[in-house]
Motif scaffolding. Structure first.
Motif, short mmCIF file in Angstrom:
data_model
loop_
_atom_site.label_atom_id
_atom_site.label_comp_id
_atom_site.label_asym_id
_atom_site.label_seq_id
_atom_site.Cartn_x
_atom_site.Cartn_y
_atom_site.Cartn_z
N LYS A 359 0.84 -1.20 0.00
CA LYS A 359 0.00 0.00 0.00
C LYS A 359 0.87 1.25 0.00
CE LYS A 359 -0.66 0.30 5.04
NZ LYS A 359 -1.68 0.35 6.13
N CYS A 360 0.25 2.37 -0.26
CA CYS A 360 0.95 3.66 -0.28
C CYS A 360 0.21 4.62 0.64
CB CYS A 360 0.99 4.22 -1.71
SG CYS A 360 1.66 5.90 -1.84
N GLN A 373 -4.96 11.44 -4.01
CA GLN A 373 -5.02 9.97 -3.93
C GLN A 373 -4.84 9.33 -5.30
OE1 GLN A 373 -8.89 8.25 -3.14
NE2 GLN A 373 -8.01 6.72 -1.75
N LYS A 374 -5.50 9.89 -6.30
CA LYS A 374 -5.39 9.34 -7.65
C LYS A 374 -3.98 9.50 -8.20
CE LYS A 374 -10.27 10.30 -8.49
NZ LYS A 374 -11.24 11.27 -9.05
N ALA A 375 -3.36 10.65 -7.91
CA ALA A 375 -1.99 10.87 -8.38
C ALA A 375 -1.03 9.88 -7.71
CB ALA A 375 -1.55 12.30 -8.08
N ALA A 376 -1.22 9.66 -6.42
CA ALA A 376 -0.36 8.72 -5.70
C ALA A 376 -0.55 7.30 -6.22
CB ALA A 376 -0.65 8.79 -4.20
N ALA A 377 -1.78 6.92 -6.48
CA ALA A 377 -2.06 5.57 -6.98
C ALA A 377 -1.38 5.35 -8.33
CB ALA A 377 -3.57 5.36 -7.10
N ALA A 378 -1.47 6.34 -9.21
CA ALA A 378 -0.86 6.21 -10.54
C ALA A 378 0.65 6.11 -10.43
CB ALA A 378 -1.25 7.40 -11.41
N GLY A 381 1.61 2.74 -8.87
CA GLY A 381 1.17 1.55 -9.60
C GLY A 381 0.27 0.67 -8.76
N LEU A 382 -0.56 1.30 -7.94
CA LEU A 382 -1.45 0.57 -7.03
C LEU A 382 -2.89 0.95 -7.30
CD1 LEU A 382 0.50 1.02 -3.67
CD2 LEU A 382 0.26 -1.12 -4.96
N PRO A 383 -3.83 0.06 -6.96
CA PRO A 383 -5.25 0.44 -7.06
C PRO A 383 -5.58 1.52 -6.03
CG PRO A 383 -5.03 -1.72 -6.03
CD PRO A 383 -3.67 -1.34 -6.53
N LEU A 384 -6.64 2.26 -6.30
CA LEU A 384 -7.00 3.40 -5.46
C LEU A 384 -7.24 3.00 -4.01
CD1 LEU A 384 -7.29 6.38 -6.29
CD2 LEU A 384 -9.76 6.05 -6.36
N ASP A 385 -7.82 1.84 -3.80
CA ASP A 385 -8.14 1.44 -2.43
C ASP A 385 -6.92 1.01 -1.62
OD1 ASP A 385 -7.59 -1.02 -3.55
OD2 ASP A 385 -9.58 -1.88 -3.21
N ARG A 386 -5.75 1.03 -2.25
CA ARG A 386 -4.51 0.74 -1.53
C ARG A 386 -3.70 2.01 -1.25
NH1 ARG A 386 -4.48 -3.21 1.38
NH2 ARG A 386 -2.21 -3.44 1.26
N VAL A 387 -4.35 3.14 -1.44
CA VAL A 387 -3.68 4.43 -1.21
C VAL A 387 -4.46 5.20 -0.15
CG1 VAL A 387 -2.99 6.63 -2.20
CG2 VAL A 387 -2.78 4.53 -3.55
N GLU A 388 -3.77 5.67 0.86
CA GLU A 388 -4.40 6.43 1.94
C GLU A 388 -3.77 7.82 2.02
OE1 GLU A 388 -5.56 6.01 6.70
OE2 GLU A 388 -4.33 4.47 5.72
N ALA A 414 9.62 7.77 -3.34
CA ALA A 414 9.40 6.79 -2.28
C ALA A 414 9.42 5.36 -2.79
CB ALA A 414 8.08 7.08 -1.58
N ARG A 415 9.11 5.16 -4.05
CA ARG A 415 9.14 3.80 -4.62
C ARG A 415 10.54 3.20 -4.58
NH1 ARG A 415 5.61 2.90 -10.06
NH2 ARG A 415 6.41 0.81 -9.62
N GLN A 416 11.55 4.05 -4.48
CA GLN A 416 12.93 3.58 -4.57
C GLN A 416 13.60 3.41 -3.21
OE1 GLN A 416 15.29 5.33 -7.82
NE2 GLN A 416 13.47 6.55 -8.37
N VAL A 417 12.85 3.63 -2.13
CA VAL A 417 13.40 3.45 -0.78
C VAL A 417 12.41 2.64 0.04
CG1 VAL A 417 14.73 5.59 -0.90
CG2 VAL A 417 12.42 5.64 0.04
N ASP A 418 12.86 2.16 1.19
CA ASP A 418 11.98 1.32 2.02
C ASP A 418 11.59 2.00 3.33
OD1 ASP A 418 14.38 1.26 3.35
OD2 ASP A 418 14.65 -0.92 3.26
N TYR A 419 11.72 3.33 3.37
CA TYR A 419 11.37 4.08 4.57
C TYR A 419 10.50 5.27 4.16
CZ TYR A 419 15.59 6.27 2.67
OH TYR A 419 16.52 6.82 1.82
#
Length: 720
Positions: A359-360, A373-378, A381-388, A414-419
């Motif tokens: 999730k994001c 939310q839509k920008a973050a999902a795009a 690469g996640l569905p909208l319901d996995r973005v808060e 953020a996709r390139q780090v784990d924190y």
């Protein structure tokens, strides 16, 4: 005649549907939906409101706010509506930021989850009161059932239901769970305005104590376990790309943890901002400037003027404008220009992002949570319901935080780090990568009869269409209704032609700026009306009176402005008074009268602004005054200093040294006088900004005889 004095209002008549149910853990939940399907779903035990009130069993009252707080006072004025009808003290209501969800929190006018366009109180006025009144009636019914008495013999009072005959009392919390089982009233009875205790009275801002104490959490204040800070630099030319990065020196700086590259930007991640910024300054980045490397505002303004030779899409056509103009003995033609403007909110753009466990999550202050939310999902690469989206207070916005470009950027990093990583834009980065208020070119023609009355009016608006990107359905047959709003002012005109020439230049990003279409057209119309008053030989205020003679509200505002400003009384040499009149934002009427002094070097100083506003029903007079005062200062900054220029595709301005704002020692005294004239509120937040520029320009003319047809009013302009 087609109405052009406001933005698209397709949703204003949407009916609200009340919903009710039990809150989690017991208590009463009251919601408002603008979708009849949601009301049907409620019958299936699915609660889908767009705003709701929770009354917990301990008596706590919580309002989930569908609008955001960015300094405009929404977090006080909306609770006032509910507290009034629910019969509780204002400070008894707690607030929660609404999560991102168009279905639950979509704006009844704009459709999506937005806070903009001076629309919040206009949308909230009736539904929020209905929700509070419905909750009150259900609580009264629950108490009556418990006592075995008639509901008509009970009333709500300060968070209690009271049985008048026996004086028995029960707190809302004690009967909240019982109230949740009551039916929603078929007829919600709102309080008579004569019995209002809160609405119309000055109330202290609910968010003020925490802000004064420095405890309010804005997006830039977010802290998370393990979080790092990123400073970022994006391509200085829109559409440019990163070619190469030399980060050798950067990685040697203490505290720097990583250097992240995306297609058009590079971020330096560190333990704290100082290390991140120092690391960013040490980077050597090579850019491919792309197709916009030759863009300049000088050529852009020429292109806008050339586009004015084209016929536009007709917004208003009434009478024989060309014929009346050609036959008139007194005629006037003028071209007006407005520059590109940045938003420059005090809190620079920022976004904290964390991608984990499929999730994001993002933390920021945004005017449009669902857009974020839509920008973050795009980007994730996640569905909208996995973005808060965790919305925060906004440290200013003026339209900038309605965009989501910084969300996209933060999530790609953020996709390139784990924190968790908080991406902060410097002031320079913010100024140089804005969604700018675009430049406009306007061509006007008008004629006067022998008595000095306007007999024809031609207005051509030339510029881009931010609305076409935001709400494409609103731009029909090439006409952007926002671009031509207020293009004739509030004036009673017989022969009118208004058209719009859309001219786009994709070398820079354009968006909405505080006041939307009204901001640019009021400057143009009020400047031109002042010119017509001079041509007629009449006093500018009296000239306006003659052209709103059938508008009693406008006349009352003008009369009050004369009374309060000292209009017509002598002023020192080099000082003049200027006036502007606007009517927009659903019906708000505002007069600004500015007093400006021009020195020998051509520098303008505004010492006094008298403002009179009729915004319909006033909810919190202190908030209205603050909005007009703040709007006037914001607009004055643009009128005296505001201009974004490009050379070789790059923005010339950076921090407040090159994109200046009015400072404390330059700020005029702004006195606001209110007229309460209606049974519903109109928009206020942007009117103060929209009207100040022309009032200042007209004051400069009164002081110097120099007519101002473009902003900003610089010494160079006055000496040209």
């Amino acid at each position: 005649m087609k109405h052009v004095s406001d933005r698209p209002q397709a949703g204003l008549s949407r009916r609200s549907f009340l919903l009710a149910g039990a809150a989690a853990g017991g208590g009463l939940l009251i919601g408002v939906s603008f979708d009849p399907a949601s009301a049907k779903e409620a019958a299936k035990q699915t609660f889908v409101p767009n705003a709701f009130i929770r009354i917990e069993t301990d008596g706590t009252i919580i309002l989930t706010m569908p609008y955001v707080e960015m300094g405009q006072g929404t977090y006080t004025s909306v609770p006032m509506l509910i507290a009034e009808e629910l019969e509780v003290d204002l400070d008894g209501i707690q607030l929660e930021h609404a999560p991102a969800n168009d279905a639950l929190y979509g704006h009844p006018i704009m459709g999506a989850q937005e806070t903009d366009g001076s629309l919040s109180m206009r949308a909230a006025w009736e539904p929020m009161r209905q929700a509070g009144a419905a909750a009150r009636m259900m609580l009264v019914s629950a108490a009556a059932v418990r006592w075995g008495v008639e509901a008509a013999d009970c009333h709500a009072e300060s968070g209690f239901v009271v049985h008048g005959k026996t004086n028995r009392r029960v707190g809302y919390g004690d009967i909240a769970a019982d109230a949740a089982t009551m039916s929603i009233p078929e007829q919600v009875v709102l309080k008579d305005p004569s019995s209002f205790k809160l609405i119309g009275t000055p109330q202290k801002r609910l968010d003020a104590p925490q802000k004064v104490a420095g405890a309010t959490q804005y997006g830039i204040d977010v802290r998370l376990p393990g979080m790092k800070i990123a400073a970022v630099v994006a391509s200085p030319v829109l559409g440019g790309q990163v070619t190469s990065v030399d980060d050798g020196a950067t990685r040697k700086i203490a505290g720097v943890r990583d250097v992240i590259r995306i297609h058009d930007a590079v971020a330096v991640i560190a333990d704290h901002w100082a290390a991140a910024k120092k690391g960013l300054d040490a980077l050597v980045v090579t850019w491919d400037d792309g197709p916009n490397a030759q863009f300049s505002t000088a050529q852009h303004m020429i292109n806008l003027e050339n586009a004015a030779h084209r016929d536009g899409v007709v917004a208003v056509q009434k009478g024989d404008v060309a014929g009346v103009f050609s036959r008139a003995e007194r005629r006037l033609e003028a071209d007006y220009r407005l520059p590109i403007l940045a938003h420059a909110p005090m809190e620079p753009l920022n976004c904290t992002a964390h991608i984990h466990d499929g999730k994001c999550e993002v933390w920021l202050g945004t005017q449009a949570a669902s857009r974020a939310q839509k920008a973050a999902a795009a980007a994730a690469g996640l569905p909208l319901d996995r973005v808060e989206v965790h919305n925060q207070y906004l440290g200013g916005s003026f339209g900038r935080r309605a965009e989501a470009d910084n969300v996209t950027q933060a999530v790609l990093i953020a996709r390139q780090v784990d924190y968790p990583v908080k991406v902060i834009w410097s002031r320079e980065e913010d100024t140089q990568h804005d969604f700018y208020r675009p430049a406009y070119f306007n061509r006007l023609k008008a004629s006067l009869d022998s008595e000095g009355h306007i007999t024809s009016w031609f207005h051509r608006v030339v510029g881009p269409s931010p609305l076409a990107r935001w709400l494409p359905i609103a731009v029909q047959n090439g006409l952007d209704p926002d671009a031509v709003t207020s293009a004739t002012g509030p004036y009673e005109l017989s022969d009118i032609h208004v058209d719009y020439v859309r001219h786009e230049d994709h070398s820079f990003q354009s968006g909405f700026w505080r006041g939307v279409g009204t901001t640019h057209n009021v400057f143009i119309v009020e400047g031109f009306v002042d010119e017509l008053a001079a041509l007629s030989g009449k006093d500018p205020l009296e000239f306006r009176r003659e052209h709103v003679k059938n508008n009693p509200r406008a006349l009352a505002v003008l009369d009050k402005a004369v009374e309060e400003s000292g209009w017509g009384t002598p002023l020192p040499e080099g000082t003049g008074r200027g006036i502007s009149l606007l009517q927009d934002f659903g019906g708000t009427i505002l007069v600004h009268i500015a007093e400006a002094t021009v020195d020998d070097a051509g520098a303008v100083r505004v010492s006094k602004v008298t403002s009179v506003v009729d915004c319909g029903k006033i909810i919190n007079p202190d908030t209205v005054k603050a909005q007009i005062q703040g709007g006037a200062i914001f607009g004055l900054s643009a009128a005296l200093y505001g201009e974004i220029t490009f050379n070789n595709g790059r923005v010339d301005q950076g921090n407040f040294d090159t994109y200046a704002a009015v400072r404390m020692d330059e700020a005029p005294r702004v006195t606001v006088h209110l007229i309460d004239s209606g049974d519903k509120p109109f928009g206020v937040g942007e009117s103060g900004t929209s009207g100040i520029g022309p009032a200042v320009a007209n004051a400069v003319y009164a002081a110097t005889g120099k007519r101002v047809r473009q902003l900003p009013v610089t010494p160079e302009l006055l000496k040209s």
